[in-house]
Design a protein around this motif. Structure first.
Motif, short mmCIF file in Angstrom:
data_model
loop_
_atom_site.label_atom_id
_atom_site.label_comp_id
_atom_site.label_asym_id
_atom_site.label_seq_id
_atom_site.Cartn_x
_atom_site.Cartn_y
_atom_site.Cartn_z
N GLU A 42 6.86 -63.06 -19.58
CA GLU A 42 6.29 -61.72 -19.72
C GLU A 42 7.13 -60.76 -18.89
O GLU A 42 7.55 -61.08 -17.78
CB GLU A 42 4.84 -61.68 -19.23
CG GLU A 42 4.18 -60.31 -19.34
CD GLU A 42 2.71 -60.33 -18.96
OE1 GLU A 42 1.95 -61.05 -19.64
OE2 GLU A 42 2.34 -59.64 -17.98
N PHE A 43 7.41 -59.59 -19.45
CA PHE A 43 8.09 -58.56 -18.68
C PHE A 43 7.70 -57.18 -19.21
O PHE A 43 7.25 -57.04 -20.34
CB PHE A 43 9.61 -58.75 -18.69
CG PHE A 43 10.27 -58.61 -20.04
CD1 PHE A 43 10.79 -57.40 -20.47
CD2 PHE A 43 10.40 -59.71 -20.87
CE1 PHE A 43 11.41 -57.27 -21.69
CE2 PHE A 43 11.03 -59.61 -22.10
CZ PHE A 43 11.53 -58.38 -22.51
N THR A 44 7.86 -56.21 -18.35
CA THR A 44 7.52 -54.83 -18.67
C THR A 44 8.76 -53.97 -18.58
O THR A 44 9.56 -54.12 -17.65
CB THR A 44 6.44 -54.30 -17.71
OG1 THR A 44 5.26 -55.10 -17.86
CG2 THR A 44 6.09 -52.85 -18.02
N LEU A 83 2.87 -57.57 -27.96
CA LEU A 83 3.30 -56.29 -27.41
C LEU A 83 2.06 -55.50 -27.03
O LEU A 83 1.16 -55.31 -27.85
CB LEU A 83 4.12 -55.50 -28.42
CG LEU A 83 5.43 -56.11 -28.91
CD1 LEU A 83 6.12 -55.18 -29.89
CD2 LEU A 83 6.35 -56.44 -27.74
N ASN A 84 2.02 -55.05 -25.79
CA ASN A 84 0.91 -54.23 -25.31
C ASN A 84 1.52 -53.05 -24.56
O ASN A 84 1.82 -53.15 -23.37
CB ASN A 84 -0.02 -55.04 -24.42
CG ASN A 84 -1.32 -54.30 -24.13
OD1 ASN A 84 -1.48 -53.13 -24.47
ND2 ASN A 84 -2.25 -54.99 -23.50
N GLY A 85 1.75 -51.96 -25.28
CA GLY A 85 2.44 -50.82 -24.70
C GLY A 85 3.87 -51.21 -24.37
O GLY A 85 4.64 -51.61 -25.25
N THR A 86 4.24 -51.13 -23.11
CA THR A 86 5.60 -51.45 -22.69
C THR A 86 5.70 -52.85 -22.07
O THR A 86 6.67 -53.16 -21.39
CB THR A 86 6.12 -50.41 -21.69
OG1 THR A 86 5.21 -50.33 -20.58
CG2 THR A 86 6.26 -49.05 -22.35
N VAL A 142 15.55 -57.61 -16.18
CA VAL A 142 15.07 -56.72 -15.13
C VAL A 142 15.42 -55.29 -15.51
O VAL A 142 16.59 -54.92 -15.55
CB VAL A 142 15.70 -57.08 -13.76
CG1 VAL A 142 15.21 -56.10 -12.70
CG2 VAL A 142 15.36 -58.51 -13.38
N LYS A 143 14.41 -54.51 -15.85
CA LYS A 143 14.60 -53.12 -16.25
C LYS A 143 15.66 -53.00 -17.34
O LYS A 143 16.58 -52.17 -17.27
CB LYS A 143 14.96 -52.25 -15.04
CG LYS A 143 13.86 -52.18 -13.99
CD LYS A 143 14.25 -51.28 -12.84
CE LYS A 143 13.11 -51.19 -11.82
NZ LYS A 143 13.46 -50.31 -10.67
N GLY A 144 15.52 -53.83 -18.38
CA GLY A 144 16.42 -53.77 -19.51
C GLY A 144 17.82 -54.24 -19.22
O GLY A 144 18.78 -53.80 -19.86
N ALA A 185 18.48 -61.29 -13.85
CA ALA A 185 17.29 -61.93 -14.41
C ALA A 185 16.20 -62.00 -13.37
O ALA A 185 16.45 -62.21 -12.17
CB ALA A 185 17.63 -63.33 -14.91
N GLY A 186 14.97 -61.86 -13.83
CA GLY A 186 13.81 -62.00 -12.97
C GLY A 186 13.18 -63.37 -13.11
O GLY A 186 13.82 -64.32 -13.60
#
Length: 541
Positions: free
Chosen positions: A538-540, A517-520, A476-478, A469-470
Motif C-alpha cells: 500500500e502506498f499513497t 484505489l481510494n483517492g490517492t 516513495v512520492k512517485g 523504495a519504501g
C-alpha cells in the motif's frame, strides 16, 4: 410504448413541437412529418433524468429497424453497406436512453452501414471484415450465450454488451433498467425499461473448419454515473437471464475502486473459472486481462471453451456479464479476427493501426487512466511503430489532477525473471515514456508466474535504474514505476529466476491481482488460487 413515424431524427429538430398527453407521454410533432410517440416521463425519472419544465422534457429515442448493413473492411474508412429494408409495422426502437443527469437524450434512426454511431454515445463503431454483418431486424429466437460486458466509450455513462447466438438469429436487442423485476418482466420498452438495439456479425476461422459464429453487440449510452443497471439481451422468445452491471463513478471523482488484473488462461480455462469465481465474491468493478486468453486465437472452439468454463456450479458468464472486461492482445491471440470480433474496446483509430482502432486503446475509470498496448506487432522495431507516437500523445493528454493514477497493460513483460525474461525491445521503445510521464504500474503477463519489481525509473543502457523504495518495495512520492507480471490464470507455470536485481517478489503459482484505489491511496494484493495472499502493498501519492 408505440412508435409511429416515417422519419426518426437523431435529436429533437428545430421544426418540432413537444407536448404531453394525459399519460405524460412526450409527443414530438414533426412539421409536416408524422408524430413520434416516445417514452413516458416516468421512465425518464426511473433512470434519474428530470426536467423542471415538462414542455421541454428530455426525450428518449425510438427508431425503426430498417436497413441492414453489409460487411466492411478492417478500418473505419473501408466500410461498405449492403442493405435490405423491413416494413414500418415490424419496426422496433433502436435506442432509448436517459442521460441520468437531467440533460437531453438523443433520438437515433437505425443505422444502415458501418461504421455507425450508436445514439447518445458520441463515438463510432466499426467492424472487422466478416462474412455477414447487419443491424437488429427482429429475426430469430435462439437464446444468447457468452454474454460479457465491456467499455467502448465513457465509463461513467455507458457500457457495451456482446453475446453469441446460432447463425440464423439476427435479433440484437437489450433491455435495460434500474428496476430488476421490471426488466425481467419486459419484452419491449416500458415506462421503466429502455430498449437498445445493435449490430451483429458472422465470422469464421479456417483453423477449426470455419466454425461460423454469430456475434451480437449493443451499446448503451447516456446513463447515470455510479448506477447499477439490470439488463438482458437477445429478443422476444430468446432473452438471456437478467444480469447487473454498474456504470463507473464520475471520471475524476475519488470514489473507491476495485480492479482485478489477471492473464494467460490459455490451456486450462478451468483455472480461469476458479479465479472468476473468486473475483465474483470480491466486488470487483473492472477487470484487466493481460493477454493469451486461449492458446490459438484463431480457433473459435477454444474461445467457446473459455466463455463456457465453469467451477462447480459457477459459470464465468456470471462475472463476465457483470464487470467490464478489458483485454490486451497477446502473442497467442495474434490479433486474429476472433479477438476484436468478440470484445468491444474504445475505437480511436490511429495511423496504420489495425483491428478498427482496437489494437491499442485507452480509457478512464474513476480517478485512473488506463492504457492498453499491443506488444506483438507483425514486423518492425517497436520503437519505430506508430503505436509509440500514439502512446506519447495519449500520455501527454492525461490530466493527473483529474486522474492521478496512471496504469499501462500489455502482454510481454518489460521486467521479468521468468522463462521468457525481460523484453529489452519493449524497454527501449516504451520505458522512456513510462519514465517521462511517471506511470504508476505496468501490468503484463507472458511469463506464467507472479512477479513484482522494485520501483524503477530510468535506464542505464538496457538495465533499469532502481529508484527509492519504501516498506515492502513501494515507491516513495512517485519515485519509480512498479512492473507487475500476472500470468497465472491457466497456462503451464514457469520456473522463477533468482538473479534479477529488479525483482522484489516472485513465485511460480496460479495467481491474480486485486487493486484498490481510494483517492490517492493504492492497495495491491496478489492471490494464489487457494485464496491465500502471496504479495501485498500500500502506498499513497
Amino acid at each position: 410504448m408505440s412508435i409511429l413515424f416515417d422519419e426518426a431524427p437523431r435529436r429533437t429538430p428545430a421544426n418540432a413541437t413537444l407536448s404531453l398527453d394525459a399519460r405524460g407521454t412526450v409527443l414530438i410533432q414533426m412539421v409536416p412529418r408524422a408524430t413520434l410517440t416516445l417514452v413516458t416521463l416516468p421512465f425518464l425519472a426511473a433512470l434519474g433524468c428530470t426536467s423542471a419544465d415538462s414542455s421541454t422534457a428530455p426525450t428518449t429515442s425510438g427508431a425503426t429497424a430498417g436497413a441492414g448493413g453489409g460487411a466492411t473492411g478492417a478500418g473505419a474508412s473501408s466500410a461498405s453497406a449492403s442493405s435490405s429494408t423491413s416494413s414500418a409495422s415490424s419496426s422496433v426502437a433502436s435506442s432509448a436512453a436517459s442521460t441520468g443527469s437531467g440533460g437531453s437524450s438523443c433520438v437515433g434512426p437505425k443505422p444502415s452501414s458501418f461504421p455507425y454511431e450508436p445514439p447518445c454515445c458520441g463515438y463510432s463503431v466499426a467492424i472487422p471484415e466478416v462474412k455477414e454483418s447487419g443491424f437488429d431486424d427482429g429475426n430469430g429466437k435462439a437464446p444468447p450465450d457468452h454474454v460479457h460486458v465491456g467499455l467502448a466509450g465513457p465509463s461513467d455513462t455507458s457500457f457495451v454488451v456482446g453475446w453469441r447466438t446460432d447463425d440464423a438469429t439476427t435479433v440484437t436487442r437489450m433491455l435495460v433498467g434500474t428496476d430488476k423485476a421490471a426488466v425481467e418482466a419486459a419484452n419491449d420498452a416500458t415506462a421503466k425499461v429502455a430498449l437498445y438495439a445493435g449490430h451483429h456479425i458472422l465470422y469464421g476461422s479456417a483453423l477449426d473448419g470455419d466454425n461460423p459464429t454469430r456475434h451480437h453487440e449493443v451499446h448503451a449510452c447516456g446513463l447515470a454515473p455510479a448506477t447499477s443497471y439490470h439488463y438482458k439481451v437477445g429478443g422476444p422468445g430468446g432473452w438471456s437471464t437478467v444480469h447487473t452491471v454498474s456504470t463507473g463513478p464520475t471520471v475524476g471523482s475519488s470514489e473507491p475502486l476495485r480492479i482485478a488484473v489477471l492473464g494467460d488462461s490459455r490451456n486450462d480455462p478451468s483455472v480461469f473459472a476458479k479465479i472468476e469465481e473468486a473475483l465474483a465474491g470480491k466486488g470487483v468493478d473492472l477487470q484487466i486481462f493481460t493477454g493469451d486468453a486461449v492458446a490459438t486465437g484463431a480457433m473459435q472452439t477454444q474461445w467457446n471453451k473459455w466463455f463456457e468454463s465453469t467451477s462447480g456450479s459457477f459459470s464465468v458468464e456470471a462475472m463476465l456479464a457483470s464487470a467490464p472486461f478489458m483485454p490486451v492482445n497477446g502473442n497467442h491471440e495474434g490479433l486474429a479476427i476472433n479477438y476484436p470480433a468478440q470484445f468491444a474496446m474504445p475505437q480511436d483509430l490511429a495511423t496504420n493501426e489495425k483491428a478498427q482502432g482496437e489494437e491499442y486503446y485507452s480509457f478512464e475509470y474513476g480517478n485512473a487512466h488506463f492504457i492498453a498496448l499491443n506488444d506483438t506487432p507483425e514486423a518492425g522495431a517497436l520503437a519505430a511503430t506508430p503505436q509509440v507516437a500514439w502512446l506519447k500523445a495519449d500520455l501527454s493528454k492525461v490530466d493527473r489532477k483529474k486522474t492521478p493514477w496512471l496504469f499501462v497493460m500489455h502482454h510481454r513483460s518489460t521486467y521479468s525473471c521468468g522463462n521468457h525474461g525481460s523484453d529489452l525491445d519493449l524497454r527501449k521503445a516504451w520505458q522512456p515514456l513510462f519514465d517521462e510521464y511517471k506511470v504508476d504500474v505496468v501490468f503484463s503477463g507472458h511469463d506464467h508466474l507472479y512477479e513484482r519489481s522494485k520501483p524503477i525509473r530510468g535506464l542505464s543502457g538496457s538495465t533499469g535504474i532502481l529508484a527509492m523504495a519504501g516498506p515492502k518495495g513501494t515507491p516513495v512520492k512517485g519515485s519509480g514505476t512498479l512492473y507487475v507480471v500476472t500470468g497465472g490464470a491457466g497456462a503451464p507455470l514457469y520456473d522463477v529466476g533468482t538473479d534479477c536485481d529488479h525483482t522484489f517478489v516472485t513465485e511460480k503459482t496460479r495467481n491474480y491481482v486485486v487493486v484498490d484505489l481510494n483517492g490517492t491511496t493504492l492497495s495491491l494484493k496478489a492471490y494464489r488460487l487457494d485464496g491465500s495472499v502471496l504479495d501485498e502493498l500500500e502506498f499513497t501519492k
